[in-house]
Design an enzyme around this catalytic site. Structure first.
Site, PDB file in Angstrom:
ATOM      1  N   GLU A 103       0.837  -1.209   0.000  1.00 16.33           N
ATOM      2  CA  GLU A 103       0.000   0.000   0.000  1.00 16.33           C
ATOM      3  C   GLU A 103       0.861   1.244   0.000  1.00 16.33           C
ATOM      4  O   GLU A 103       0.576   2.211  -0.704  1.00 16.33           O
ATOM      5  CB  GLU A 103      -0.842   0.046   1.274  1.00 16.33           C
ATOM      6  CG  GLU A 103      -2.043  -0.827   1.250  1.00 16.33           C
ATOM      7  CD  GLU A 103      -2.805  -0.603   2.542  1.00 16.33           C
ATOM      8  OE1 GLU A 103      -3.921  -0.132   2.471  1.00 16.33           O
ATOM      9  OE2 GLU A 103      -2.233  -0.879   3.605  1.00 16.33           O
TER      10      GLU A 103
ATOM     11  N   ASP B 204     -10.944 -10.170   4.185  1.00  9.88           N
ATOM     12  CA  ASP B 204     -11.358 -11.512   4.614  1.00  9.88           C
ATOM     13  C   ASP B 204     -12.566 -11.356   5.506  1.00  9.88           C
ATOM     14  O   ASP B 204     -12.959 -10.247   5.853  1.00  9.88           O
ATOM     15  CB  ASP B 204     -10.201 -12.192   5.369  1.00  9.88           C
ATOM     16  CG  ASP B 204      -9.759 -11.380   6.580  1.00  9.88           C
ATOM     17  OD1 ASP B 204     -10.349 -11.562   7.649  1.00  9.88           O
ATOM     18  OD2 ASP B 204      -8.840 -10.538   6.455  1.00  9.88           O
TER      19      ASP B 204
HETATM   20  N1  SAH Z   1      -1.549 -13.353   8.609  1.00  5.97           N
HETATM   21  C1  SAH Z   1      -1.323 -12.345   7.619  1.00  5.97           C
HETATM   22  C2  SAH Z   1      -0.933 -11.024   8.197  1.00  5.97           C
HETATM   23  C3  SAH Z   1      -1.486 -10.774   9.538  1.00  5.97           C
HETATM   24  S1  SAH Z   1      -1.464  -9.180   9.971  1.00  5.97           S
HETATM   25  C4  SAH Z   1      -0.282 -12.826   6.668  1.00  5.97           C
HETATM   26  O1  SAH Z   1      -0.229 -13.996   6.421  1.00  5.97           O
HETATM   27  O2  SAH Z   1       0.493 -11.999   6.161  1.00  5.97           O
HETATM   28  C5  SAH Z   1      -2.998  -8.639   9.368  1.00  5.97           C
HETATM   29  C6  SAH Z   1      -3.035  -7.194   9.012  1.00  5.97           C
HETATM   30  O3  SAH Z   1      -4.247  -6.941   8.339  1.00  5.97           O
HETATM   31  C7  SAH Z   1      -3.049  -6.267  10.203  1.00  5.97           C
HETATM   32  O4  SAH Z   1      -2.407  -5.063   9.853  1.00  5.97           O
HETATM   33  C8  SAH Z   1      -4.530  -6.085  10.491  1.00  5.97           C
HETATM   34  O5  SAH Z   1      -4.828  -4.753  10.839  1.00  5.97           O
HETATM   35  C9  SAH Z   1      -5.243  -6.445   9.199  1.00  5.97           C
HETATM   36  N2  SAH Z   1      -6.255  -7.507   9.230  1.00  5.97           N
HETATM   37  C10 SAH Z   1      -6.847  -8.004   8.116  1.00  5.97           C
HETATM   38  N3  SAH Z   1      -7.705  -8.988   8.419  1.00  5.97           N
HETATM   39  C11 SAH Z   1      -7.673  -9.127   9.760  1.00  5.97           C
HETATM   40  C12 SAH Z   1      -8.327 -10.018  10.672  1.00  5.97           C
HETATM   41  N4  SAH Z   1      -9.172 -10.960  10.243  1.00  5.97           N
HETATM   42  N5  SAH Z   1      -8.044  -9.908  12.001  1.00  5.97           N
HETATM   43  C13 SAH Z   1      -7.171  -8.973  12.425  1.00  5.97           C
HETATM   44  N6  SAH Z   1      -6.510  -8.119  11.602  1.00  5.97           N
HETATM   45  C14 SAH Z   1      -6.752  -8.184  10.281  1.00  5.97           C
END
Ligand code: SAH
Length: 262
Positions: A15, A217
């Site tokens: 981004e 998601d």
């Molecule tokens: N697991 C992911 C990254 C996790 S961090 C990966 O494999 O790369 C997720 C980032 O997106 C954070 O900055 C958060 O603010 C946001 N985010 C998106 N979906 C989320 C969810 N279901 N729960 C918490 N944060 C989420």
């Protein structure tokens, strides 16, 4: 004291890269493990930075932006998990207020209340939200944005929602967890990991802010799938286009130009 700037805080590297690509020459200031890019975007003085993930990263970033980089308003862009009914992948959510869903100092303070502040809900700036809403609608209505990759990822006709956004230091990726959040805070539209921390800092410092999220998601068992692909193909493009469209029409700049001509 540096000049007053609009801070654009990106949650993800992709981004930030998309916003940087829109700006001209930028000065880079490295500090505290972050690169603060200062310059102009659509004629508006800006400082652009990658936030880092989680509430502490967001609080540190917001504080540094205000105290060292002259930020006098902050706009956070990132992705989030959809919680509210009808909040679908590809939709945009503008937070009207934010809550730390993992804050719990009971029995000393009510659940979700940030101790010693007397509040659990931190409101975003209504003026910024109104301006960003207009820019978001303009971008979401442009069908060219939603190419084959976006459609393959489940984006259909994206909509804009306004409401409560939850933040906590946890990636919510099971159906049980998102159901529990929905039960505890039924007004919640989305869950992420930074917004409410940025909101608390801006509240302390008296700075207007907005949190704009693209739904990546549904905060369930499939939340981790295609995460990187979605950010690259959809979220990064959408947030950069929204920021660009917003600043192009920024009333603040027009007011300055108008006054300058008088
Ligand atoms: N697991 C992911 C990254 C996790 S961090 C990966 O494999 O790369 C997720 C980032 O997106 C954070 O900055 C958060 O603010 C946001 N985010 C998106 N979906 C989320 C969810 N279901 N729960 C918490 N944060 C989420």
């Amino acid at each position: 004291m540096p000049i007053a700037r609009t801070a654009i805080v990106s949650a993800m590297q992709e981004e930030l890269a998309a916003v940087l690509a829109l700006a001209g020459d930028l000065e880079v200031h490295e500090h505290a493990g972050r690169r603060f890019h200062r310059g102009e975007l659509q004629g508006e003085p800006v400082v652009l930075v990658l936030c880092g993930i989680g509430k502490v990263a967001a609080a540190t970033t917001a504080t540094l932006l205000a105290e060292r980089h002259g930020a006098d308003r902050l706009v956070f862009t990132g992705v989030a998990g959809g919680l509210g009914e009808g909040v679908c992948i590809g939709d945009a959510v503008l937070a009207t207020e934010l809550v730390q869903h993992d804050m719990d100092a009971r029995p000393l303070f009510p659940r979700y209340e940030v101790p010693l502040t007397g509040r659990s809900h931190f409101p975003a700036c209504a003026t910024l939200n109104a301006e960003l809403a207009q820019a978001t609608r303009t971008v979401l209505d442009r069908p060219a944005h939603w190419g084959d990759e976006a459609i393959a990822l489940g984006v259909r006709t994206p909509r804009l929602h306004h409401g409560l956004v939850l933040s906590g230091d946890r990636f919510v990726s099971t159906r049980e967890e998102s159901a529990a959040l929905r039960t505890a805070l039924p007004a919640a539209l989305a869950v992420e990991m930074e917004g409410a921390a940025l909101a608390q800092v801006c509240h302390d410092l008296g700075l207007p802010f907005a949190v704009l999220r693209t739904i990546s998601d549904r905060a369930d068992d499939t939340a981790h799938l295609d995460f990187g692909r979605f950010i690259q193909a959809v979220a990064a493009q959408a947030s950069a286009a929204i920021i660009d469209t917003w600043l192009k029409a920024a009333p603040r700049r027009r007011a300055v130009l108008r006054d300058g001509r008088r």
